[in-house]
Design a protein around this motif. Structure first.
Motif, PDB file in Angstrom:
ATOM      1  N   ILE A  84      63.961 -54.484   1.575  1.00  0.00           N
ATOM      2  CA  ILE A  84      62.708 -54.609   0.832  1.00  0.00           C
ATOM      3  C   ILE A  84      61.715 -55.440   1.645  1.00  0.00           C
ATOM      4  N   ALA A  85      62.240 -56.507   2.193  1.00  0.00           N
ATOM      5  CA  ALA A  85      61.395 -57.380   3.019  1.00  0.00           C
ATOM      6  C   ALA A  85      60.805 -56.596   4.178  1.00  0.00           C
ATOM      7  N   GLN A  86      61.596 -55.679   4.731  1.00  0.00           N
ATOM      8  CA  GLN A  86      61.132 -54.878   5.864  1.00  0.00           C
ATOM      9  C   GLN A  86      60.010 -53.946   5.444  1.00  0.00           C
ATOM     10  N   GLN A  87      60.176 -53.319   4.291  1.00  0.00           N
ATOM     11  CA  GLN A  87      59.125 -52.441   3.788  1.00  0.00           C
ATOM     12  C   GLN A  87      57.841 -53.228   3.594  1.00  0.00           C
ATOM     13  N   GLU A  88      57.991 -54.412   3.057  1.00  0.00           N
ATOM     14  CA  GLU A  88      56.823 -55.262   2.853  1.00  0.00           C
ATOM     15  C   GLU A  88      56.115 -55.493   4.183  1.00  0.00           C
ATOM     16  N   THR A  89      56.905 -55.781   5.181  1.00  0.00           N
ATOM     17  CA  THR A  89      56.342 -56.008   6.510  1.00  0.00           C
ATOM     18  C   THR A  89      55.522 -54.806   6.939  1.00  0.00           C
ATOM     19  N   PHE A  90      56.023 -53.620   6.663  1.00  0.00           N
ATOM     20  CA  PHE A  90      55.336 -52.404   7.046  1.00  0.00           C
ATOM     21  C   PHE A  90      54.001 -52.268   6.321  1.00  0.00           C
ATOM     22  N   ILE A 101      59.289 -53.236  12.559  1.00  0.00           N
ATOM     23  CA  ILE A 101      59.660 -53.666  11.206  1.00  0.00           C
ATOM     24  C   ILE A 101      60.632 -54.844  11.282  1.00  0.00           C
ATOM     25  N   SER A 102      61.661 -54.670  12.095  1.00  0.00           N
ATOM     26  CA  SER A 102      62.613 -55.763  12.282  1.00  0.00           C
ATOM     27  C   SER A 102      63.150 -55.711  13.698  1.00  0.00           C
ATOM     28  N   PRO A 131      58.347 -58.809  14.082  1.00  0.00           N
ATOM     29  CA  PRO A 131      58.135 -57.859  12.992  1.00  0.00           C
ATOM     30  C   PRO A 131      56.698 -57.930  12.492  1.00  0.00           C
ATOM     31  N   GLY A 132      56.087 -56.769  12.280  1.00  0.00           N
ATOM     32  CA  GLY A 132      54.704 -56.693  11.839  1.00  0.00           C
ATOM     33  C   GLY A 132      53.752 -56.352  12.973  1.00  0.00           C
ATOM     34  N   ASN A 133      54.196 -56.545  14.205  1.00  0.00           N
ATOM     35  CA  ASN A 133      53.326 -56.266  15.354  1.00  0.00           C
ATOM     36  C   ASN A 133      53.189 -54.768  15.591  1.00  0.00           C
ATOM     37  N   PHE A 134      52.020 -54.410  16.054  1.00  0.00           N
ATOM     38  CA  PHE A 134      51.705 -53.022  16.385  1.00  0.00           C
ATOM     39  C   PHE A 134      51.798 -52.863  17.897  1.00  0.00           C
ATOM     40  N   ILE A 135      52.471 -51.816  18.331  1.00  0.00           N
ATOM     41  CA  ILE A 135      52.674 -51.628  19.771  1.00  0.00           C
ATOM     42  C   ILE A 135      52.241 -50.228  20.173  1.00  0.00           C
ATOM     43  N   ASP A 189      68.316 -55.429  18.265  1.00  0.00           N
ATOM     44  CA  ASP A 189      68.327 -54.163  17.530  1.00  0.00           C
ATOM     45  C   ASP A 189      67.109 -54.094  16.624  1.00  0.00           C
ATOM     46  N   ALA A 190      66.342 -53.010  16.788  1.00  0.00           N
ATOM     47  CA  ALA A 190      65.051 -52.954  16.117  1.00  0.00           C
ATOM     48  C   ALA A 190      64.935 -51.757  15.197  1.00  0.00           C
TER      49      ALA A 190
END
Lengths: 228, 228
Positions: free
Chosen positions: A5-11, A57-58, A80-84, A101-102
């Motif tokens: 859930i935390a990961q989705q939030e990050t997205f 995301i992670s 996490p959260g950065n755009f590349i 691992d990402a």
DNA sequence: CGCGTTGTTGACGAGTATCAACTATTGTGG
DNA sequence: CCACAATAGTTGATACTCGTCAACAACGCG
């Protein structure tokens, strides 16, 4: 599960999509795929065709650039959260290596840019993200040109402290090794190691383990980080 | 008079407008003004609103950035034909100082970007120009992080040799002073001076005057410039 | 011609790279 | 889970590069 859930939030809360409507997000979802990457592998290589862009995301990534003679300059570390992958060119100007691992969101570049053409909010967000890459590089340039070894290390710690997710700004997770740090700061591993020792001796940081550092004197660290 | 024609040529053949139709160029001309700038003055300052963008027709400019503590990092030197002021942000991230009396073409940023929105050729050209700024900064980052003093000087000479207008790639016109070079390369003026002396002693360059240098051994210079 | 600015050279010391030895950490197979 | 090997990180000795301070030379300008 809680982590997912935390990961989705990050997205969704990524600066990149800030201010986009539900409908826009659904269109984004249409050309977005999820991608898992193992530590030690590359997301893409320098000079490869820039067909996709990514949000982390992670996990953890490292942006690096290699000269003709094979020497490496580390450009940045991604949280996490950065755009590349926002590039003005058709080719990437650096390689992206996976340190941990990402999990990534992966967008088809053309669709993404096309949506940006129609959507001023997204367009503006992309522009700002791109601008931040240049600003960051200019800051790094300044650090390499002007600062001493231990000040450069403070600069890195300061950056990591600001950017790492979670609320704990004291404990820093060094997900890269000493060579990566050295190649980022334009130093050798020995000098980096000595810089850590000096900061520890001066009571500015505490080194719990080589990859886990606590900031004891935040102000002094900040001062050193922005010195000169 | 002859020079004026040459200057017009520089404007129309600038990479920025490459591939644009006569009609497009007429529209560009609609929101373009000519501007003269005296050596020693600033075109714009860091953090000022980015209302305009510019093409340098003649003269010489210097892009610089100042830290909180007041120290300066020179980012780049501009030659005729260069485009300045493409920024993703609304504010400029650096100041532009005039080293030699300059003649510029000056575009209203919003009109310019709006045309770019409608015109994929121009858009692409802008994008590529922006990319070149990042690429250049990354190269400089590498130089500061990895190269020795005399190699950094070779790197600068190599750059200037490639970019200066005219056919003469041997004689280099150093339109900046030693302090500017030092702040560009992350060195002190003394070290820069010693680097020139060393290159002269080694027969790689000839120093006709402090601001006029000839490249004697082009290959050796290139090797040193891309060393490490 | 004198004066201020800019650039060069020298002496010295601080800081970093290099080489080498050592220690800690991580990973692997039994 | 332990023992061992391989890898990563630290510390020390030394050399070299570059920064600092100081003196001097060259250039430009009134």
């Amino acid at each position: 599960m809680i982590q997912d859930i935390a990961q989705q939030e990050t997205f969704f809360h990524s600066r990149l999509f800030k201010g986009l409507s539900k409908e826009d997000m659904q269109e984004v979802a249409g050309f977005t795929k999820s991608k898992r990457l193992k530590a030690g592998s590359y997301l893409f290589r320098q000079h490869s065709k820039a067909t996709h862009a990514y949000t982390l995301i992670s996990g953890a990534l490292m942006l690096e650039r290699t000269s003709q003679s094979g020497r490496r300059q580390v450009i940045d570390f991604s949280h996490p959260g950065n755009f590349i992958g926002i590039t003005n060119n058709d080719e990437f100007e650096f390689s992206v290596y996976c340190l941990r691992d990402a999990h990534l969101q992966c967008y088809v570049r053309n669709n993404f840019l096309e949506l940006a053409d129609r959507n001023p909010v997204l367009k503006n967000n992309i522009r700002r993200t791109g601008s931040n890459v240049l600003t960051h590089t200019l800051d790094q340039l300044f650090a390499l040109g002007q600062k001493k070894a231990h000040e450069r290390v403070c600069y890195l710690l300061h950056e990591l402290s600001l950017r790492q997710s979670g609320t704990d700004r004291e404990t820093i997770d060094l997900f890269m090794n000493r060579q990566d740090i050295a190649d980022y700061l334009g130093l050798t591993i020995e000098t980096v190691s000595r810089a850590f020792s000096k900061l520890k001796k001066d009571g500015i940081i505490a080194v719990d383990s080589p990859h886990r550092v606590r900031i004891v004197e935040h102000e002094q660290l900040d001062t050193l980080a922005s010195a000169r």
